[in-house]
Design an enzyme around this catalytic site. Structure first.
Site, PDB file in Angstrom:
ATOM      1  N   GLU A  99      70.887  30.964  24.170  1.00  0.00           N
ATOM      2  CA  GLU A  99      70.199  30.884  22.885  1.00  0.00           C
ATOM      3  C   GLU A  99      69.177  32.011  22.762  1.00  0.00           C
ATOM      4  O   GLU A  99      68.623  32.476  23.747  1.00  0.00           O
ATOM      5  CB  GLU A  99      69.526  29.521  22.727  1.00  0.00           C
ATOM      6  N   CYS A 114      62.926  36.424  20.648  1.00  0.00           N
ATOM      7  CA  CYS A 114      62.764  35.811  21.967  1.00  0.00           C
ATOM      8  C   CYS A 114      64.137  35.810  22.635  1.00  0.00           C
ATOM      9  O   CYS A 114      65.059  35.133  22.177  1.00  0.00           O
ATOM     10  CB  CYS A 114      62.231  34.391  21.761  1.00  0.00           C
ATOM     11  N   CYS A 162      68.522  28.425  34.121  1.00  0.00           N
ATOM     12  CA  CYS A 162      67.476  28.961  34.995  1.00  0.00           C
ATOM     13  C   CYS A 162      67.591  28.252  36.337  1.00  0.00           C
ATOM     14  O   CYS A 162      67.800  27.036  36.375  1.00  0.00           O
ATOM     15  CB  CYS A 162      66.101  28.699  34.384  1.00  0.00           C
ATOM     16  N   CYS A 187      61.050  23.979  36.456  1.00  0.00           N
ATOM     17  CA  CYS A 187      59.735  23.564  35.962  1.00  0.00           C
ATOM     18  C   CYS A 187      59.910  22.219  35.244  1.00  0.00           C
ATOM     19  O   CYS A 187      60.816  22.067  34.419  1.00  0.00           O
ATOM     20  CB  CYS A 187      59.151  24.615  35.041  1.00  0.00           C
ATOM     21  N   CYS A 214      60.267  21.861  31.325  1.00  0.00           N
ATOM     22  CA  CYS A 214      61.099  22.829  30.595  1.00  0.00           C
ATOM     23  C   CYS A 214      62.557  22.372  30.513  1.00  0.00           C
ATOM     24  O   CYS A 214      63.171  22.040  31.529  1.00  0.00           O
ATOM     25  CB  CYS A 214      61.024  24.185  31.297  1.00  0.00           C
ATOM     26  N   GLY A 268      65.833  31.355  31.170  1.00  0.00           N
ATOM     27  CA  GLY A 268      65.927  32.103  32.413  1.00  0.00           C
ATOM     28  C   GLY A 268      64.630  32.711  32.902  1.00  0.00           C
ATOM     29  O   GLY A 268      63.659  32.821  32.157  1.00  0.00           O
ATOM     30  N   GLU A 269      64.654  33.093  34.167  1.00  0.00           N
ATOM     31  CA  GLU A 269      63.496  33.750  34.786  1.00  0.00           C
ATOM     32  C   GLU A 269      63.810  35.248  34.862  1.00  0.00           C
ATOM     33  O   GLU A 269      64.620  35.673  35.704  1.00  0.00           O
ATOM     34  CB  GLU A 269      63.256  33.141  36.171  1.00  0.00           C
ATOM     35  N   SER A 315      53.303  32.466  33.309  1.00  0.00           N
ATOM     36  CA  SER A 315      53.317  31.032  33.012  1.00  0.00           C
ATOM     37  C   SER A 315      52.466  30.327  34.047  1.00  0.00           C
ATOM     38  O   SER A 315      52.962  29.921  35.093  1.00  0.00           O
ATOM     39  CB  SER A 315      54.759  30.513  33.078  1.00  0.00           C
ATOM     40  N   LEU A 316      51.192  30.187  33.759  1.00  0.00           N
ATOM     41  CA  LEU A 316      50.270  29.635  34.756  1.00  0.00           C
ATOM     42  C   LEU A 316      50.305  28.100  34.747  1.00  0.00           C
ATOM     43  O   LEU A 316      50.645  27.466  35.730  1.00  0.00           O
ATOM     44  CB  LEU A 316      48.854  30.168  34.502  1.00  0.00           C
ATOM     45  N   ASN A 358      56.192  21.333  23.843  1.00  0.00           N
ATOM     46  CA  ASN A 358      57.285  21.027  22.916  1.00  0.00           C
ATOM     47  C   ASN A 358      58.221  20.027  23.569  1.00  0.00           C
ATOM     48  O   ASN A 358      58.832  20.340  24.594  1.00  0.00           O
ATOM     49  CB  ASN A 358      58.055  22.308  22.563  1.00  0.00           C
ATOM     50  N   CYS A 402      59.340  27.099  22.411  1.00  0.00           N
ATOM     51  CA  CYS A 402      59.265  27.397  23.846  1.00  0.00           C
ATOM     52  C   CYS A 402      59.761  26.236  24.673  1.00  0.00           C
ATOM     53  O   CYS A 402      59.325  25.106  24.495  1.00  0.00           O
ATOM     54  CB  CYS A 402      57.824  27.610  24.279  1.00  0.00           C
TER      55      CYS A 402
HETATM   56  N1  SAH Z   1      61.095  31.737  32.779  1.00  0.00           N
HETATM   57  C1  SAH Z   1      60.046  32.465  32.181  1.00  0.00           C
HETATM   58  C2  SAH Z   1      60.257  32.775  30.706  1.00  0.00           C
HETATM   59  C3  SAH Z   1      60.841  31.693  29.825  1.00  0.00           C
HETATM   60  S1  SAH Z   1      59.860  30.325  29.383  1.00  0.00           S
HETATM   61  C4  SAH Z   1      58.736  31.754  32.368  1.00  0.00           C
HETATM   62  O1  SAH Z   1      58.754  30.600  32.774  1.00  0.00           O
HETATM   63  O2  SAH Z   1      57.697  32.385  32.140  1.00  0.00           O
HETATM   64  C5  SAH Z   1      58.673  30.857  28.165  1.00  0.00           C
HETATM   65  C6  SAH Z   1      57.401  30.010  28.170  1.00  0.00           C
HETATM   66  O3  SAH Z   1      57.627  28.694  27.634  1.00  0.00           O
HETATM   67  C7  SAH Z   1      56.857  29.790  29.570  1.00  0.00           C
HETATM   68  O4  SAH Z   1      55.470  29.950  29.603  1.00  0.00           O
HETATM   69  C8  SAH Z   1      57.257  28.360  29.823  1.00  0.00           C
HETATM   70  O5  SAH Z   1      56.496  27.818  30.854  1.00  0.00           O
HETATM   71  C9  SAH Z   1      57.008  27.738  28.483  1.00  0.00           C
HETATM   72  N2  SAH Z   1      57.623  26.424  28.312  1.00  0.00           N
HETATM   73  C10 SAH Z   1      58.667  25.909  28.984  1.00  0.00           C
HETATM   74  N3  SAH Z   1      58.943  24.646  28.534  1.00  0.00           N
HETATM   75  C11 SAH Z   1      58.044  24.380  27.571  1.00  0.00           C
HETATM   76  C12 SAH Z   1      57.842  23.259  26.697  1.00  0.00           C
HETATM   77  N4  SAH Z   1      58.624  22.206  26.756  1.00  0.00           N
HETATM   78  N5  SAH Z   1      56.827  23.337  25.810  1.00  0.00           N
HETATM   79  C13 SAH Z   1      56.062  24.437  25.715  1.00  0.00           C
HETATM   80  N6  SAH Z   1      56.223  25.529  26.494  1.00  0.00           N
HETATM   81  C14 SAH Z   1      57.198  25.500  27.420  1.00  0.00           C
HETATM   82 FE1  SF4 Z   2      62.860  28.604  34.214  1.00  0.00          FE
HETATM   83 FE2  SF4 Z   2      60.727  29.478  32.820  1.00  0.00          FE
HETATM   84 FE3  SF4 Z   2      61.870  27.086  32.270  1.00  0.00          FE
HETATM   85 FE4  SF4 Z   2      60.489  27.412  34.545  1.00  0.00          FE
HETATM   86  S1  SF4 Z   2      59.672  27.538  32.444  1.00  0.00           S
HETATM   87  S2  SF4 Z   2      62.512  26.399  34.337  1.00  0.00           S
HETATM   88  S3  SF4 Z   2      61.000  29.528  35.067  1.00  0.00           S
HETATM   89  S4  SF4 Z   2      62.824  29.090  32.018  1.00  0.00           S
END
Ligand code: SAH
Ligand code: SF4
Length: 441
Positions: A144, A157, A164, A168, A171, A233-234, A287-288, A364, A407
């Protein structure tokens, strides 16, 4: 004439997932990628869409273009493909008829297939894109990609992987079982698909009502002005392809996106950060999401491998870091989990000395997710503490939530391929397969 396989050999365009990286961490919450993939090797001719200059050169050499002409021919094709958005070799009027015929016999300019396009009521668009098949049993991996129009910019985006390998806990993408790296061409192709869809090429017609929907940039710049690697993805588990794709996207004679308007978001793949900065020179987002290792181990499991201290050291060392080029720290607001005043104060302490922006992301939700988004008053209070400490702390307005485009909500159905991937592995069709993800089974 070169066969399809010859072309694939010269133009391998291959994905190279760091399988060993995943495998190295025994018992780690990372899923395992098993098979490799060669995209663009499907019957019917490889597409030239998304290729780097070197790959284009190899493709031309493979159909007999003499060495002395290669540079000039690459420049011609580059202009047609990336500046004008050509869809047919017949458009390339400054390329001789005979060469055009040879190109058309060996290659295509076909884009990955847009399986569906959803338009949110806020103008956000989400495309489900099916990549070219990699073999007879593969219907093509799906990813996507999301376009977010705003008054002063248009942000695309993009995804860097199918699914991935990381997990996390908040996510949706992390729950997808089948994972493979996208090739650099597949990453670039997302920008091409987006620009096709919104009419963002010289002489192309924007879609009806583009002005009213805010799709047209007010400053006359291109529609897609910014790229964020925040899709599926990462990116830093696919660094080679991400860097190659950024080179194509930012090329001044083609797609011309400024590197300062490209942001790569990572969950914290520490050993790859320096390379991203020195080779791709893009903006960085981290992504802290947590300020204590114990909590971050749970939310962003790669923290067990590279903890907060190591991550912030790598940030301090990020090439090009300055007050004009700050790192964005993303922080998802999870009710009762990471959103207290003490968390906010610790965040400020941790980031001391790092030129930083803090981006608060309301969580989200997605089907089956176990978290709730913090209340609005809590987010405001958190933001105020961060702001008082001198950091810009915008709260990211969720866009496209109604079409699950925000996100962390992206997930494709590609896991359905898993059984096929296994079958192909059993039959020894490894090189043309797709990654299957073990997920501890
Ligand atoms: N894998 C990479 C980039 C993709 S995620 C990363 O993790 O940085 C892009 C951003 O969306 C990241 O900061 C991720 O932590 C955040 N994210 C993931 N799931 C989310 C959710 N359900 N609600 C809000 N942000 C989320
Ligand atoms: Fe992968 Fe980023 Fe989602 Fe973590 S937040 S599972 S690194 S896409």
């Amino acid at each position: 004439m070169a066969t399809v396989l010859d072309i694939a050999k010269h133009n391998p365009n291959a994905a190279t997932l760091a399988v060993s990286d995943a495998a190295r961490v025994a018992g780690f919450v990372e899923k395992k990628a098993e098979l490799n993939v060669v995209a663009g090797a499907a019957p019917g001719g490889a597409s030239l869409i998304g290729l780097t200059r070197d790959q284009l050169k190899d493709s031309l050499a493979a159909i007999g273009v003499p060495e002395r002409d290669l540079k000039m021919r690459v420049a011609q094709l580059w202009h047609w493909i990336y500046f004008r958005g050509a869809k047919d070799f017949a458009e390339m009027t400054n390329v001789g008829k005979e060469l055009r015929a040879r190109l058309a016999a060996a290659y295509t300019l076909s884009r990955p297939q847009v399986v569906s396009e959803q338009v949110s009521k806020d103008g956000t668009r989400k495309w489900l894109i099916r990549m070219a098949s990699t073999g007879p049993l593969d219907k093509g991996a799906e990813i996507e990609c999301v376009y977010i129009p705003e008054v002063d910019r248009g942000t695309l985006c993009v995804s860097s992987q199918v699914g991935c390998t990381l997990t996390c806990s908040f996510c949706h993408t992390g729950t997808q079982r089948l994972v493979r790296n996208l090739t650099s061409a597949e990453i670039v192709a997302q920008l091409i698909v987006a620009r096709d869809s919104i009419g963002d090429w010289p002489h192309a017609t924007p879609p009806d009502g583009a002005q009213e929907k805010g799709l047209l940039p007010s400053d006359g710049s291109r529609f897609v002005s910014n790229i964020v690697f925040m899709g599926m993805g990462e990116p830093l588990y696919n660094t080679d392809n991400v860097i190659a794709a950024i080179d194509v996207m930012s090329d001044g004679e083609g797609l011309t996106l400024s590197r300062r308007r490209i942001t790569v978001s990572t969950s914290g793949v520490v050993p790859q950060m320096e390379r991203l900065g020195s080779e791709a020179n893009t903006m960085l987002a981290i992504s802290l999401h947590a300020v204590r290792d114990e909590l971050r181990d749970d939310l962003v499991p790669i923290n067990r491998k590279y903890d907060i201290g190591q991550l912030l050291d790598a940030c301090r060392a990020y090439p090009g870091l300055s007050n004009a080029r700050r790192i964005t720290f993303e922080y998802v607001m999870l009710k009762g989990v990471n959103d207290s005043d003490a968390d906010a104060r610790q965040l400020v302490r941790l980031l001391k000395g790092i030129p930083a922006k803090i981006n608060l992301i309301p969580f989200n939700p997605w089907p089956g997710s176990k978290y709730e988004c913090s209340d609005w008053e809590r987010i405001e209070r958190f933001s105020e503490i961060v702001f008082r400490a001198g950091y810009a702390s915008p709260v990211r307005t969720p866009r496209g939530r109604d079409i699950l485009a925000a996100c962390g909500q992206l997930k494709s159905e590609t896991e359905k391929l898993r059984a096929r991937a296994r079958m192909m592995a059993e039959q020894g069709i490894g090189a043309e397969g797709v990654y299957a993800v073990g997920n501890g089974e």
